[in-house]
Design a protein around this motif. Structure first.
Motif, mmCIF file in Angstrom:
data_model
loop_
_atom_site.group_PDB
_atom_site.id
_atom_site.type_symbol
_atom_site.label_atom_id
_atom_site.label_comp_id
_atom_site.label_asym_id
_atom_site.label_seq_id
_atom_site.Cartn_x
_atom_site.Cartn_y
_atom_site.Cartn_z
ATOM 1 N N ARG A 136 32.876 30.218 15.028
ATOM 2 C CA ARG A 136 32.234 29.542 14.139
ATOM 3 C C ARG A 136 33.493 29.058 13.216
ATOM 4 N NH1 ARG A 136 26.697 29.616 13.779
ATOM 5 N NH2 ARG A 136 26.615 29.007 11.802
ATOM 6 N N ALA A 137 33.540 27.884 12.831
ATOM 7 C CA ALA A 137 34.650 27.504 12.071
ATOM 8 C C ALA A 137 34.163 26.144 11.333
ATOM 9 C CB ALA A 137 35.853 27.176 12.936
ATOM 10 N N GLN A 138 34.912 25.795 10.177
ATOM 11 C CA GLN A 138 35.064 25.039 9.545
ATOM 12 C C GLN A 138 36.200 23.926 9.673
ATOM 13 O OE1 GLN A 138 36.213 24.349 5.201
ATOM 14 N NE2 GLN A 138 33.928 24.165 4.704
ATOM 15 N N CYS A 139 35.970 22.385 9.992
ATOM 16 C CA CYS A 139 37.362 21.810 10.414
ATOM 17 C C CYS A 139 37.424 20.617 9.433
ATOM 18 C CB CYS A 139 36.898 21.249 11.707
ATOM 19 S SG CYS A 139 36.896 22.485 12.820
ATOM 20 N N LYS A 140 38.495 20.254 9.356
ATOM 21 C CA LYS A 140 38.823 18.819 8.571
ATOM 22 C C LYS A 140 39.907 18.141 9.603
ATOM 23 C CE LYS A 140 39.280 19.080 3.999
ATOM 24 N NZ LYS A 140 39.714 19.513 2.687
ATOM 25 N N TYR A 141 40.159 16.997 8.971
ATOM 26 C CA TYR A 141 41.074 16.270 9.735
ATOM 27 C C TYR A 141 41.918 15.021 9.057
ATOM 28 C CZ TYR A 141 37.540 12.290 10.370
ATOM 29 O OH TYR A 141 36.730 11.412 10.224
ATOM 30 N N TYR A 161 29.934 22.657 7.146
ATOM 31 C CA TYR A 161 29.217 23.897 7.758
ATOM 32 C C TYR A 161 30.109 24.453 9.000
ATOM 33 C CZ TYR A 161 25.040 22.182 5.730
ATOM 34 O OH TYR A 161 23.818 21.834 4.701
ATOM 35 N N TYR A 162 30.025 25.831 9.089
ATOM 36 C CA TYR A 162 30.842 26.657 9.848
ATOM 37 C C TYR A 162 29.982 26.543 11.241
ATOM 38 C CZ TYR A 162 33.903 28.041 6.171
ATOM 39 O OH TYR A 162 34.738 28.243 5.195
ATOM 40 N N VAL A 163 30.451 25.827 12.134
ATOM 41 C CA VAL A 163 29.879 25.770 13.584
ATOM 42 C C VAL A 163 30.762 25.821 14.713
ATOM 43 C CG1 VAL A 163 28.025 24.329 12.671
ATOM 44 C CG2 VAL A 163 29.945 23.269 13.347
ATOM 45 N N LYS A 164 30.449 25.906 15.854
ATOM 46 C CA LYS A 164 31.358 25.839 17.058
ATOM 47 C C LYS A 164 31.255 24.474 17.757
ATOM 48 C CE LYS A 164 30.617 30.800 18.431
ATOM 49 N NZ LYS A 164 30.318 31.602 19.584
ATOM 50 N N ASN A 165 30.334 23.730 17.430
ATOM 51 C CA ASN A 165 30.849 22.066 17.994
ATOM 52 C C ASN A 165 30.914 21.500 16.927
ATOM 53 O OD1 ASN A 165 29.057 19.364 18.392
ATOM 54 N ND2 ASN A 165 29.592 20.385 20.642
ATOM 55 N N HIS A 166 32.071 20.493 16.905
ATOM 56 C CA HIS A 166 32.713 19.828 15.909
ATOM 57 C C HIS A 166 32.386 18.338 16.655
ATOM 58 C CE1 HIS A 166 33.621 23.586 13.992
ATOM 59 N NE2 HIS A 166 34.141 23.754 15.234
ATOM 60 N N THR A 167 31.944 17.456 15.780
ATOM 61 C CA THR A 167 31.701 16.125 16.324
ATOM 62 C C THR A 167 32.198 15.103 15.325
ATOM 63 O OG1 THR A 167 29.463 16.717 17.045
ATOM 64 C CG2 THR A 167 30.021 14.253 17.005
ATOM 65 N N GLN A 203 39.214 26.498 10.141
ATOM 66 C CA GLN A 203 39.542 27.836 9.645
ATOM 67 C C GLN A 203 38.103 28.639 9.918
ATOM 68 O OE1 GLN A 203 40.107 28.092 5.447
ATOM 69 N NE2 GLN A 203 37.977 27.357 4.776
ATOM 70 N N ASP A 204 38.251 29.852 10.265
ATOM 71 C CA ASP A 204 36.840 30.783 10.411
ATOM 72 C C ASP A 204 36.189 31.195 9.111
ATOM 73 O OD1 ASP A 204 38.371 32.819 9.560
ATOM 74 O OD2 ASP A 204 38.416 33.682 11.705
ATOM 75 N N VAL A 205 35.308 32.091 9.310
ATOM 76 C CA VAL A 205 34.387 32.516 8.135
ATOM 77 C C VAL A 205 35.218 33.187 7.102
ATOM 78 C CG1 VAL A 205 32.312 32.329 9.065
ATOM 79 C CG2 VAL A 205 33.347 34.260 9.447
ATOM 80 N N HIS A 206 36.394 34.004 7.686
ATOM 81 C CA HIS A 206 37.349 34.788 7.106
ATOM 82 C C HIS A 206 38.657 34.061 6.506
ATOM 83 C CE1 HIS A 206 35.572 38.758 7.921
ATOM 84 N NE2 HIS A 206 35.143 38.326 9.082
ATOM 85 N N GLY A 207 38.455 32.943 6.647
ATOM 86 C CA GLY A 207 39.701 31.745 6.055
ATOM 87 C C GLY A 207 40.854 32.030 7.150
#
Length: 239
Positions: A136-141, A161-167, A203-207
């Motif tokens: 689970r991660a939060q992504c940016k671009y 949101y922290y998820v595994k699928n990033h659209t 980044q994951d939930v721990h940063g």
């Protein structure tokens, strides 16, 4: 002797000007109203367990940190603990893509997007694709290589949101459309227009943050725009 009021005002104005008071400066601020997210990590999880008269709940536990987890939820003594930090950053890979396109030449931290006949994406053609993370991660671009995570411009469609699928949704402009807006595109820029790249970090939930960008080569066609207009929405929504 008393000074005239006009002289006093001039003196005050001079002092204020010397101190920089009264000067104006235009600053552009980008503001987005995004869903609130708990802080990364789980250093505050135990705070949920401190009140013996108020058992911890899943909501209170999760609000203290992204790595907080409620155990023994069905018992009379639920407990909020921090999930173990493996110290590893998320790893991305290609997921799904909209019809008519495909991922090609996938490698570590890299993938290309092209049409099924191996051509670049035509301008104004929408492309919807996803990237999968192994946790689970939060992504940016961003479209600038090496941009710091905090300074990256956009979130995927799942927002913060922290998820595994990033659209991701993407529609490229044409050179002609940019020139019509007064953007000068000549020389090397015009030649490299088809080499548009998206850079993603998560980044994951721990940063734990990805140390390098995941590059999506969008390969946008730099030829003449031959696509017909497409109505994608109406206002008001009335079909």
């Amino acid at each position: 002797m008393l000074l005239p009021s006009s002289v006093i005002l001039i003196v005050i104005a001079a002092i204020l000007a010397f101190m920089g008071i009264g000067k104006t400066k235009e600053v552009k601020v980008k503001f987005e109203c995004l869903p609130w997210q708990p802080p990364t990590g789980g250093s505050d999880c135990e705070k949920c367990n401190n009140d013996k008269l108020k058992p911890c709940t899943s909501y209170r536990c999760s609000s203290l940190g992204k790595a907080c987890e409620l155990i023994n939820a069905d018992s009379s003594n639920p407990e909020c603990i921090a999930m173990q930090n493996d110290g590893k950053f998320p790893i991305l890979s290609a997921g799904e893509i909209s019809a008519g396109f495909e991922f090609r030449n996938e490698a570590e931290n890299f993938v290309e997007i092209k049409t099924l006949d191996e051509k670049c994406v035509q301008a104004f053609t929408p492309v919807l694709f996803s990237l999968e993370s192994n946790k689970r991660a939060q992504c940016k671009y961003d479209f600038a290589r090496g941009t710091n995570y905090e300074e990256m411009a956009e979130f995927p469609l799942e927002s913060t949101y922290y998820v595994k699928n990033h659209t991701f949704g993407f529609t490229a402009p044409s050179i002609e459309s940019l020139q019509s807006l007064g953007v000068e595109i000549t020389g090397d820029i015009k030649q490299k227009f088809g080499e548009l790249k998206m850079y993603v970090k998560c980044q994951d939930v721990h940063g734990n943050l990805m140390p390098v960008d995941y590059t999506v080569d969008l390969c946008v066609s730099s030829g003449p725009d031959t696509t017909a207009p497409l109505i994608v929405a109406t206002n008001p929504i009335n079909n």
